[in-house]
Design a protein around this motif. Sequence first.
Motif, short mmCIF file in Angstrom:
data_model
loop_
_atom_site.label_atom_id
_atom_site.label_comp_id
_atom_site.label_asym_id
_atom_site.label_seq_id
_atom_site.Cartn_x
_atom_site.Cartn_y
_atom_site.Cartn_z
N ILE A 117 16.78 -62.32 15.16
CA ILE A 117 18.17 -62.47 15.63
C ILE A 117 19.05 -63.00 14.51
N ALA A 118 18.52 -64.02 13.80
CA ALA A 118 19.27 -64.63 12.69
C ALA A 118 19.55 -63.59 11.59
N SER A 119 18.54 -62.77 11.29
CA SER A 119 18.72 -61.73 10.26
C SER A 119 19.75 -60.69 10.70
N LEU A 120 19.73 -60.34 11.98
CA LEU A 120 20.69 -59.36 12.50
C LEU A 120 22.12 -59.88 12.45
N GLU A 121 22.26 -61.20 12.66
CA GLU A 121 23.60 -61.81 12.61
C GLU A 121 24.22 -61.68 11.22
N HIS A 122 23.34 -61.62 10.19
CA HIS A 122 23.84 -61.46 8.81
C HIS A 122 24.12 -60.00 8.47
N GLY A 123 23.76 -59.10 9.38
CA GLY A 123 24.06 -57.67 9.19
C GLY A 123 22.96 -56.93 8.46
N ALA A 124 22.89 -55.62 8.68
CA ALA A 124 21.90 -54.76 8.00
C ALA A 124 22.41 -53.33 7.97
N HIS A 125 22.01 -52.60 6.93
CA HIS A 125 22.40 -51.18 6.82
C HIS A 125 21.37 -50.28 7.49
N ILE A 126 20.08 -50.63 7.30
CA ILE A 126 18.98 -49.79 7.77
C ILE A 126 18.01 -50.66 8.58
N ILE A 127 17.67 -50.20 9.78
CA ILE A 127 16.68 -50.88 10.61
C ILE A 127 15.43 -50.01 10.67
N VAL A 128 14.28 -50.63 10.41
CA VAL A 128 12.98 -49.95 10.59
C VAL A 128 12.21 -50.77 11.62
N GLY A 129 11.80 -50.15 12.73
CA GLY A 129 11.14 -50.95 13.75
C GLY A 129 10.29 -50.16 14.71
N THR A 130 9.63 -50.90 15.60
CA THR A 130 8.82 -50.28 16.65
C THR A 130 9.69 -50.15 17.90
N PRO A 131 9.47 -49.13 18.72
CA PRO A 131 10.35 -48.89 19.88
C PRO A 131 10.48 -50.07 20.83
N ASP A 154 9.59 -41.41 13.22
CA ASP A 154 8.46 -41.19 12.32
C ASP A 154 7.16 -41.25 13.12
N GLU A 155 6.24 -40.31 12.83
CA GLU A 155 4.99 -40.21 13.60
C GLU A 155 5.32 -40.13 15.10
N ALA A 156 6.22 -39.24 15.43
CA ALA A 156 6.72 -39.12 16.80
C ALA A 156 5.60 -38.81 17.80
N ASP A 157 4.61 -38.02 17.37
CA ASP A 157 3.52 -37.68 18.29
C ASP A 157 2.75 -38.93 18.72
N ARG A 158 2.53 -39.86 17.78
CA ARG A 158 1.80 -41.09 18.12
C ARG A 158 2.63 -42.01 19.00
N MET A 159 3.94 -42.04 18.80
CA MET A 159 4.79 -42.89 19.65
C MET A 159 4.71 -42.43 21.10
N LEU A 160 4.68 -41.12 21.30
CA LEU A 160 4.57 -40.59 22.67
C LEU A 160 3.17 -40.86 23.23
N GLU A 161 2.14 -40.71 22.40
CA GLU A 161 0.77 -41.00 22.83
C GLU A 161 0.60 -42.45 23.25
N MET A 162 1.32 -43.34 22.58
CA MET A 162 1.20 -44.78 22.85
C MET A 162 2.06 -45.22 24.04
N GLY A 163 2.75 -44.27 24.67
CA GLY A 163 3.51 -44.59 25.87
C GLY A 163 4.91 -45.11 25.62
N PHE A 164 5.51 -44.74 24.47
CA PHE A 164 6.85 -45.23 24.13
C PHE A 164 7.98 -44.33 24.61
#
Length: 460
Positions: A117-131, A154-164
């Motif tokens: 949350i603290a990092s987001l308050e300082h702003g960001a250009h690119i977010i890389v994360g888990t769903p 990224d690795e969309a097939d695995r995200m769907l397999e994992m129930g995301f």
Amino acid sequence: MSDSAFSSLKLHADLLKNLTSLGYECMTPIQAQSLPPILAGKDVIAQGKTGSGKTAAFSLGLLSKLDVKRFHVQSLVLCPTRELADQVAKEIRRLARTIHNIKVLSLCGGTPFGPQIASLEHGAHIIVGTPGRVEEHLRKGTLKLDKLNMLVLDEADRMLEMGFQSALDAIIELTPKNRQTLLFSATYPEQIQAISERIMNNPVMAQAASTHDDSSIRQHFYKVDDDEQRMTAIRLLLLHHTPESSVIFCNTKLEAQNVADKLTGYGFSAAALHGDLEQRDRDQTLVQFANKSISILVATDVAARGLDIDSLDAVINYHIARDTEVHVHRIGRTGRAGSKGIACSLYSDKESYKVALLGDYLGQTIEPETLPSNKILSNAPSKPLMATLQIDGGKKQKLRPGDILGALTGEKGIAGSKVGKIQIFDNRSYVAIRRDLIKAAMDKLAQGKLKGRSFRIRYI
């Protein structure tokens, strides 16, 4: 100028200069097919195996579109696991070295929510994360995607397999309709086709061949009657081939843990990697496998997806994969970069139909081979050359790899050539040492100081 040269693309001069400094000259097939439409602003579906260069393809796409002066989230990359997200964020930062004041932020589960949350308050250009974690931030209002211009799955097939699926739907709902969407996947099942039709606008399809050259990967198939024979077969193959690094793929988490435990009981250097492990244990296992302190990783497909593993000597399929494309993806992890690799698969009568399907897919007739002689079961498994020390200090304590290397190799220390990979985490660090020098290394670190401080050292 070659069509496959990065210099043939309409990339910013600073990006091209950095690519040259990193040794990137010619594009891989997936990059050559996907980058031109990505840079032209089109939606793209790119299919290619791990190691095909997909990360660099979408990273260059989002970096070329980035406006550093506009300090809000412009790109979002979603990955199935924290390990892959960390790897992707690292690669984006590496490719963005010549772009000043760029901020890439990782948002993954398994790490504290507050600092994010603290990092987001300082702003960001690119977010890389888990769903799951990205959706949580959106739900709590700590992340806004209203000005997003690029979404990468990224690795969309695995995200769907994992129930995301539901988390992905919730995230996509909160992004602008006029964004550019890139979907990268190792396989292309019907689910991927369905999601692409729903969220993409006239996507361009880019496919790199996922078959492998038989000269670099030799496939072997062995028929077994039951689980007891399956375990004996695994031991025989490991004792016969003596791979320095190998991955055994299992279809379930329980199976992976059981196989790892049994191999350890027989004296092999093995560890399990699956979704039920605590994040700290996952990190530690991956560190030890990457630095050659563990020889065998017993993993599920989901846990192993996106792992950055170099020079894998062998892949063993404890069971045939449920999907033929997943099988090809598994064996593609060995024999990379021109090195020789071995792929062994075990199957029973009940799995014969899978072998037939696989044979049709590969365009060959698969015949079972004879396992090595049981006489070698009396041989002692070889021990890894390296071992790992954990230091209870990391980035937060300002530790750097050079500090650890210097402490080990200083006056009357051990030779630098006997020190392996050094990896620094927030509050701990790991260093690989030649196994026969572990005691000397522990004594050297215990007697000296790092950054003027004493840290707890332990052998893991």
